[in-house]
Scaffold this motif. Structure first.
Motif, PDB file in Angstrom:
ATOM      1  N   ALA A 294      -0.814   7.344   4.150  1.00  0.00           N
ATOM      2  CA  ALA A 294      -0.411   7.530   2.753  1.00  0.00           C
ATOM      3  C   ALA A 294      -1.519   8.053   1.864  1.00  0.00           C
ATOM      4  O   ALA A 294      -1.359   8.110   0.662  1.00  0.00           O
ATOM      5  N   GLN A 295      -2.651   8.442   2.459  1.00  0.00           N
ATOM      6  CA  GLN A 295      -3.777   8.858   1.625  1.00  0.00           C
ATOM      7  C   GLN A 295      -3.410  10.045   0.744  1.00  0.00           C
ATOM      8  O   GLN A 295      -2.789  10.995   1.155  1.00  0.00           O
TER       9      GLN A 295
ATOM     10  N   VAL B 257       2.289  -2.738  12.951  1.00  0.00           N
ATOM     11  CA  VAL B 257       1.951  -1.738  11.928  1.00  0.00           C
ATOM     12  C   VAL B 257       0.768  -2.270  11.134  1.00  0.00           C
ATOM     13  O   VAL B 257       0.864  -3.323  10.484  1.00  0.00           O
ATOM     14  N   THR B 258      -0.363  -1.551  11.182  1.00  0.00           N
ATOM     15  CA  THR B 258      -1.590  -2.040  10.559  1.00  0.00           C
ATOM     16  C   THR B 258      -1.831  -1.398   9.186  1.00  0.00           C
ATOM     17  O   THR B 258      -1.365  -0.285   8.906  1.00  0.00           O
ATOM     18  N   LEU B 259      -2.596  -2.107   8.370  1.00  0.00           N
ATOM     19  CA  LEU B 259      -2.956  -1.596   7.049  1.00  0.00           C
ATOM     20  C   LEU B 259      -3.846  -0.365   7.172  1.00  0.00           C
ATOM     21  O   LEU B 259      -3.755   0.564   6.361  1.00  0.00           O
ATOM     22  N   ALA B 260      -4.694  -0.354   8.188  1.00  0.00           N
ATOM     23  CA  ALA B 260      -5.577   0.810   8.396  1.00  0.00           C
ATOM     24  C   ALA B 260      -4.743   2.070   8.636  1.00  0.00           C
ATOM     25  O   ALA B 260      -5.044   3.145   8.085  1.00  0.00           O
TER      26      ALA B 260
ATOM     27  N   GLU C 299       8.563   5.284   8.585  1.00  0.00           N
ATOM     28  CA  GLU C 299       9.040   5.782   9.881  1.00  0.00           C
ATOM     29  C   GLU C 299       7.882   6.278  10.734  1.00  0.00           C
ATOM     30  O   GLU C 299       7.813   5.994  11.935  1.00  0.00           O
ATOM     31  N   LEU C 300       6.956   6.995  10.109  1.00  0.00           N
ATOM     32  CA  LEU C 300       5.797   7.508  10.844  1.00  0.00           C
ATOM     33  C   LEU C 300       4.970   6.361  11.418  1.00  0.00           C
ATOM     34  O   LEU C 300       4.551   6.397  12.589  1.00  0.00           O
ATOM     35  N   LEU C 301       4.751   5.342  10.605  1.00  0.00           N
ATOM     36  CA  LEU C 301       3.945   4.207  11.065  1.00  0.00           C
ATOM     37  C   LEU C 301       4.627   3.450  12.203  1.00  0.00           C
ATOM     38  O   LEU C 301       3.959   2.965  13.117  1.00  0.00           O
TER      39      LEU C 301
ATOM     40  N   HIS D  33       0.826  -1.208   0.000  1.00  0.00           N
ATOM     41  CA  HIS D  33       0.000   0.000   0.000  1.00  0.00           C
ATOM     42  C   HIS D  33       0.861   1.260   0.000  1.00  0.00           C
ATOM     43  O   HIS D  33       0.595   2.203  -0.759  1.00  0.00           O
ATOM     44  N   ILE D  34       1.880   1.277   0.825  1.00  0.00           N
ATOM     45  CA  ILE D  34       2.775   2.441   0.859  1.00  0.00           C
ATOM     46  C   ILE D  34       3.450   2.625  -0.494  1.00  0.00           C
ATOM     47  O   ILE D  34       3.526   3.735  -1.029  1.00  0.00           O
TER      48      ILE D  34
END
Length: 419
Positions: A222-223, A213-216, A202-204, A185-186
């Motif tokens: 990254a939106q 680290v979740t997909l949500a 890094e933020l996640l 996704h990223i």
């Protein structure tokens, strides 16, 4: 602590993600670097594609005194300081100047480097996110080789993201628990920008609860980040160009894609203006009504605003894509403009000149003019172009049905008048 993107920056060309067309085995830039003779170079491409990284690797291996300047902050005194070092012991072997964001230096600042670039005392490696042909002084361009960096593929970006998470795990002493789909996704939504992808990783990791680290979270972080768009930059004009060329090529799906990219970025004015141009430039006389339809759609879009404006603009795009094409109109006016620009502006025939004033007839104005509506088919043969342009032809009927029908009509009318 430095940002992760700086901490894990590649130290060799083999570690650089993407850019295989420049850095792969046998590629031109790699062969140049491996030769040990570093020429003046300009690296051009979107952010996060490795320009700064590659320039730093080359600079560190050049064996010359290295200076780094950034065009956003560099002053004229900074440039003079680099030049002043040429006459010192430190400058004996030459100076390598790495100049990031060269487009922000004004023409005078760029010119101050020219003499020393030309005689080889300064070797310049510059990078820019803007088209160098628009922003870099021509004399600098002529003395440098331009290498274009491309957006990094999704698969390559994913490798960088996985490496980032792995290093973060090593730094924290325990591996992160990465949910399936996070790295994909990223990579998908960072638009080929490796730095942006690593920053997202890094933020996640900082926000991860118990190291998970979740997909949500990835979707939220990254939106919309895949939208690379600058209304004053290359991306803006590239999308508009692709839109028009897709319409001209009658590819409805591609044209709708590029329209969507413009609208997603909130740009309503640019596609409206370009669609109005296309209606006459690319469809023109093959379907003259297209200009009326597009004008109506554009008016509706401007009154509605986004997001509803997408509907009439999609109608306009589909109309233009599916319409027959003709550029006979633009060819005709360009030929006429070329003659005028070349000074071919000769005296207007007397019978065409204004005769609506007292004394015009005495000057010969309008004398001998034949009023077409008084003749059969509302046409009569007479000269309209100036004498020196008599017989000049600008417009030629296109091969489409509409123009050929008009040609057949006028061939008949003009042919009858000759009998």
């Amino acid at each position: 602590m430095n940002p992760l993107a700086d901490r894990i920056r590649p130290q060799t060309l083999d570690d650089v993600v993407g850019q295989t067309h420049l850095l792969g085995k046998g590629a031109l830039l790699r062969r140049v670097v491996e030769s040990g003779q570093i020429p003046n170079m300009i690296f051009y491409g979107p952010p996060g594609t490795g320009k700064t990284t590659v320039a730093s690797i080359i600079a560190n291996s050049a064996g010359k005194t290295l200076h780094k300047l950034n065009g956003t902050t560099a002053s004229t005194s900074d440039i003079k300081s680099v030049v002043g070092e040429l006459d010192t012991f430190a400058g004996v072997g030459g100076v390598l100047l790495y100049l990031d964001e060269i487009q922000y230096l004004n023409k005078k600042q760029q010119q101050s480097l020219l003499e020393f670039i030309e005689n080889g005392q300064i070797t310049l490696i510059a990078s820019t996110t803007e088209n160098p042909y628009f922003y870099v002084y021509n004399a600098i361009l002529s003395r440098a080789t331009i290498f274009e960096f491309k957006p990094v593929s999704k698969d390559e970006v994913k490798k960088a993201v996985e490496r980032a998470f792995r290093i973060i795990g090593e730094e924290r002493g325990a591996p992160l628990d990465i949910e399936d789909g996070v790295c994909d996704h990223i990579a998908q939504l960072c638009g080929g920008d490796v730095r942006k992808a690593i920053n997202a990783a890094e933020l996640l990791s900082l926000a991860a609860k118990d190291g998970r680290v979740t997909l949500a979270d990835a979707r939220e972080a990254a939106q919309r980040s895949s939208m690379k768009y600058d209304r004053d930059g290359d991306e803006h004009y590239d999308i508009l160009s692709a839109l028009q060329k897709s319409v001209r090529g009658s590819d409805t799906d591609a044209a709708l894609h590029y329209l969507a990219r413009l609208l997603e970025a909130g740009d309503l004015i640019s596609p409206c203006r370009r669609l109005l141009v296309m209606a006459s430039e690319d469809i023109g006389m093959a379907y003259p009504l297209a200009a009326v339809i597009v004008k109506s759609c554009v008016d509706s879009a401007m009154q509605l605003g986004l997001p509803e404006a997408r509907i009439p603009l999609a109608q306009a795009v589909i109309t233009l894509c599916t319409a027959p094409k003709s550029n006979s109109g633009v060819i005709a006016i360009d030929k006429a403009m070329a003659d005028v620009e070349a000074g071919m502006v000769y005296e207007i025939p007397a019978h065409l000149r204004d005769s609506h004033y007292k004394g015009a007839a005495k000057l010969g104005r309008g004398n001998g003019y034949l009023y077409p509506h008084d003749f059969k088919n509302h046409w009569v043969k007479q000269q309209y172009l100036p004498d020196k342009l008599k017989g000049r032809q600008y417009y030629q009927f296109g091969p489409n049905k509409t123009e050929q029908a008009a040609k057949a009509y006028w061939d008949k009318v003009k042919g009858e008048s000759k009998e």
